[in-house]
Design a protein around this motif. Structure first.
Motif, PDB file in Angstrom:
ATOM      1  N   SER A   1       0.815  -1.216   0.000  1.00 52.54           N
ATOM      2  CA  SER A   1       0.000   0.000   0.000  1.00 52.54           C
ATOM      3  C   SER A   1       0.849   1.267   0.000  1.00 52.54           C
ATOM      4  N   ASP A   2       2.159   1.118   0.254  1.00 47.86           N
ATOM      5  CA  ASP A   2       3.035   2.275   0.373  1.00 47.86           C
ATOM      6  C   ASP A   2       4.013   2.436  -0.780  1.00 47.86           C
ATOM      7  N   ALA A   3       4.157   1.420  -1.627  1.00 46.39           N
ATOM      8  CA  ALA A   3       5.163   1.447  -2.684  1.00 46.39           C
ATOM      9  C   ALA A   3       4.721   0.567  -3.837  1.00 46.39           C
ATOM     10  N   PRO A   4       5.290   0.771  -5.025  1.00 46.94           N
ATOM     11  CA  PRO A   4       5.018  -0.169  -6.116  1.00 46.94           C
ATOM     12  C   PRO A   4       5.348  -1.598  -5.670  1.00 46.94           C
TER      13      PRO A   4
ATOM     14  N   GLU B   1      -0.215  -0.271  -6.972  1.00 39.35           N
ATOM     15  CA  GLU B   1       0.436  -0.103  -8.274  1.00 39.35           C
ATOM     16  C   GLU B   1       1.523  -1.152  -8.373  1.00 39.35           C
ATOM     17  N   GLY B   2       1.676  -1.758  -9.553  1.00 41.59           N
ATOM     18  CA  GLY B   2       2.775  -2.700  -9.645  1.00 41.59           C
ATOM     19  C   GLY B   2       2.716  -3.621 -10.842  1.00 41.59           C
ATOM     20  N   LEU B   3       3.499  -4.697 -10.727  1.00 41.65           N
ATOM     21  CA  LEU B   3       3.667  -5.683 -11.779  1.00 41.65           C
ATOM     22  C   LEU B   3       3.258  -7.063 -11.303  1.00 41.65           C
ATOM     23  N   LEU B   4       2.885  -7.909 -12.253  1.00 39.27           N
ATOM     24  CA  LEU B   4       2.779  -9.344 -12.017  1.00 39.27           C
ATOM     25  C   LEU B   4       3.963 -10.011 -12.711  1.00 39.27           C
ATOM     26  N   VAL B   5       4.660 -10.877 -11.980  1.00 45.88           N
ATOM     27  CA  VAL B   5       5.749 -11.676 -12.546  1.00 45.88           C
ATOM     28  C   VAL B   5       5.359 -13.129 -12.367  1.00 45.88           C
ATOM     29  N   GLY B   6       5.090 -13.821 -13.475  1.00 49.35           N
ATOM     30  CA  GLY B   6       4.648 -15.206 -13.391  1.00 49.35           C
ATOM     31  C   GLY B   6       5.591 -16.154 -14.094  1.00 49.35           C
ATOM     32  N   HIS B   7       5.699 -17.370 -13.545  1.00 53.18           N
ATOM     33  CA  HIS B   7       6.528 -18.417 -14.136  1.00 53.18           C
ATOM     34  C   HIS B   7       5.638 -19.603 -14.519  1.00 53.18           C
ATOM     35  N   SER B   8       5.698 -20.033 -15.775  1.00 55.27           N
ATOM     36  CA  SER B   8       4.983 -21.219 -16.249  1.00 55.27           C
ATOM     37  C   SER B   8       3.477 -21.074 -16.008  1.00 55.27           C
ATOM     38  N   ASP B   9       2.852 -21.930 -15.200  1.00 54.81           N
ATOM     39  CA  ASP B   9       1.433 -21.743 -14.878  1.00 54.81           C
ATOM     40  C   ASP B   9       1.180 -20.333 -14.354  1.00 54.81           C
TER      41      ASP B   9
ATOM     42  N   GLN C   1      -9.285  -4.961 -16.628  1.00 58.35           N
ATOM     43  CA  GLN C   1      -8.669  -3.672 -16.991  1.00 58.35           C
ATOM     44  C   GLN C   1      -8.339  -2.945 -15.680  1.00 58.35           C
ATOM     45  N   ASP C   2      -7.311  -3.465 -15.014  1.00 61.02           N
ATOM     46  CA  ASP C   2      -6.933  -3.007 -13.676  1.00 61.02           C
ATOM     47  C   ASP C   2      -5.972  -1.826 -13.813  1.00 61.02           C
ATOM     48  N   HIS C   3      -6.422  -0.632 -13.441  1.00 59.09           N
ATOM     49  CA  HIS C   3      -5.593   0.562 -13.594  1.00 59.09           C
ATOM     50  C   HIS C   3      -4.344   0.521 -12.724  1.00 59.09           C
ATOM     51  N   ARG C   4      -4.330  -0.369 -11.733  1.00 55.97           N
ATOM     52  CA  ARG C   4      -3.165  -0.483 -10.848  1.00 55.97           C
ATOM     53  C   ARG C   4      -2.018  -1.243 -11.503  1.00 55.97           C
ATOM     54  N   LEU C   5      -2.336  -2.049 -12.494  1.00 58.09           N
ATOM     55  CA  LEU C   5      -1.337  -2.922 -13.110  1.00 58.09           C
ATOM     56  C   LEU C   5      -0.548  -2.151 -14.157  1.00 58.09           C
TER      57      LEU C   5
ATOM     58  N   ALA D   1      10.987  -3.253 -14.707  1.00 53.74           N
ATOM     59  CA  ALA D   1      10.399  -2.514 -13.583  1.00 53.74           C
ATOM     60  C   ALA D   1      10.826  -1.053 -13.614  1.00 53.74           C
ATOM     61  N   GLY D   2      12.074  -0.794 -13.948  1.00 49.03           N
ATOM     62  CA  GLY D   2      12.555   0.572 -14.028  1.00 49.03           C
ATOM     63  C   GLY D   2      11.833   1.398 -15.081  1.00 49.03           C
ATOM     64  N   ALA D   3      11.443   0.720 -16.178  1.00 46.10           N
ATOM     65  CA  ALA D   3      10.742   1.426 -17.256  1.00 46.10           C
ATOM     66  C   ALA D   3       9.258   1.613 -16.969  1.00 46.10           C
ATOM     67  N   THR D   4       8.681   0.673 -16.229  1.00 42.51           N
ATOM     68  CA  THR D   4       7.231   0.724 -16.002  1.00 42.51           C
ATOM     69  C   THR D   4       6.864   1.244 -14.623  1.00 42.51           C
ATOM     70  N   LEU D   5       7.798   1.161 -13.690  1.00 39.78           N
ATOM     71  CA  LEU D   5       7.588   1.633 -12.324  1.00 39.78           C
ATOM     72  C   LEU D   5       8.727   2.559 -11.949  1.00 39.78           C
ATOM     73  N   PRO D   6       8.764   3.774 -12.464  1.00 36.14           N
ATOM     74  CA  PRO D   6       9.882   4.690 -12.170  1.00 36.14           C
ATOM     75  C   PRO D   6      10.120   4.902 -10.695  1.00 36.14           C
ATOM     76  N   ALA D   7       9.056   4.911  -9.905  1.00 36.82           N
ATOM     77  CA  ALA D   7       9.222   5.114  -8.462  1.00 36.82           C
ATOM     78  C   ALA D   7      10.007   3.981  -7.838  1.00 36.82           C
ATOM     79  N   ALA D   8       9.822   2.767  -8.365  1.00 40.00           N
ATOM     80  CA  ALA D   8      10.536   1.619  -7.822  1.00 40.00           C
ATOM     81  C   ALA D   8      12.021   1.716  -8.139  1.00 40.00           C
ATOM     82  N   ALA D   9      12.322   2.150  -9.370  1.00 42.59           N
ATOM     83  CA  ALA D   9      13.719   2.216  -9.773  1.00 42.59           C
ATOM     84  C   ALA D   9      14.507   3.231  -8.967  1.00 42.59           C
TER      85      ALA D   9
END
Length: 266
Positions: A26-29, A101-109, A122-126, A256-264
């Protein structure tokens, strides 16, 4: 809700184990990591910790129902279990952790579930999705390798090794293996969801993947209307984050740096 570093989340009638590295979602990407068909919180190893250090983002990993220390599931799993996870469970989990706000990182399934979520909500947070060794259709190589691993599970030390990571190892294994080896599962196809993804996508695929070919990547490129970055890793199999950890870490951190500048800049 303030999350402890480890614990359980009550989601959709199940208790799901999790680990949180870094700030509160709730406080960061936040980067939410979705494991493979036999994965769990523990099987990610230290990769989530390294990803947190590389990005400054909050990183949350969790075990889906039937895996790790999470609640078991009834078997056999429904053949649309990945669609159900993306449609019914993941939205509630993101809400429960205060995902802002953030990313999903998935492996295989987990990559398939991430793609289904991105295409179905259509999640505006993603801000983006990273797909490691994704499946969007069922290939012959996938079925053959999954049949082979069933034999290994029942005749070798594989069951004992997997039991380190799952409290009910048979529930984890047969829930996944039984679905993939069901003849009706050959019709499983999630390409329709790809056209509805509206965020950047990064695909990481091992060129020696024993569970899928470059056809999976070609379909994603053809069907997505969003930006798609693809990295093919020579000599790497189905688990790039374990087999080529540094390269995989850099790809995700750069994304992440390109899509979440605050995280980088955290």
């Amino acid at each position: 809700m303030i999350l402890a570093p480890t614990g359980f989340l009550a989601v959709d009638g199940a208790e799901l184990e999790y680990r949180l590295i870094g700030p509160q979602p709730s406080d960061a990407p936040c980067i939410v990591m979705l494991h493979e068909g036999l994965g769990s919180v523990g099987l990610w190893g230290d990769f989530p910790d390294r990803l947190q250090q590389a990005t400054g983002a909050s990183v949350l990993v969790y075990s889906r129902a039937g895996y790790g220390a999470s609640s078991p599931v009834s078997l056999p799993r429904p053949l649309d279990y990945m669609q159900r996870e993306a449609r019914e469970v993941l939205p509630k989990l993101l809400d429960s952790i205060g995902f802002r706000e953030g990313l999903l990182v998935g492996h295989s399934d987990g990559a398939s579930i991430a793609a289904l979520y991105a295409g179905g909500h259509q999640d505006h947070r993603l801000r983006g999705v990273v797909l490691i060794a994704p499946h969007v259709i069922v290939e012959d190589i996938s079925v053959a390798s999954i049949a082979d691993i069933k034999t290994a599970y029942e005749t070798s030390e594989l069951r004992t090794k997997l039991a380190r990571w799952h409290e009910d190892v048979d529930n984890a294994f047969y829930g996944w293996n039984g679905a993939w080896l069901d003849p009706k599962f050959r019709a499983w196809d999630i390409t329709d969801a790809l056209a509805y993804i509206r965020v950047p996508v990064a695909v990481i695929q091992g060129m020696a993947d024993q569970y899928g070919t470059a056809r999976q990547v070609e379909i994603i490129r053809d069907e997505c209307y969003c930006p798609v970055e693809v990295t093919m890793l020579p000599g790497v199999g189905h688990s790039p984050h374990r087999e080529a950890g540094e390269a995989t870490l850099k790809i995700i951190a750069d994304f992440a740096g390109a899509t979440l500048p605050a995280a980088a800049s955290a």
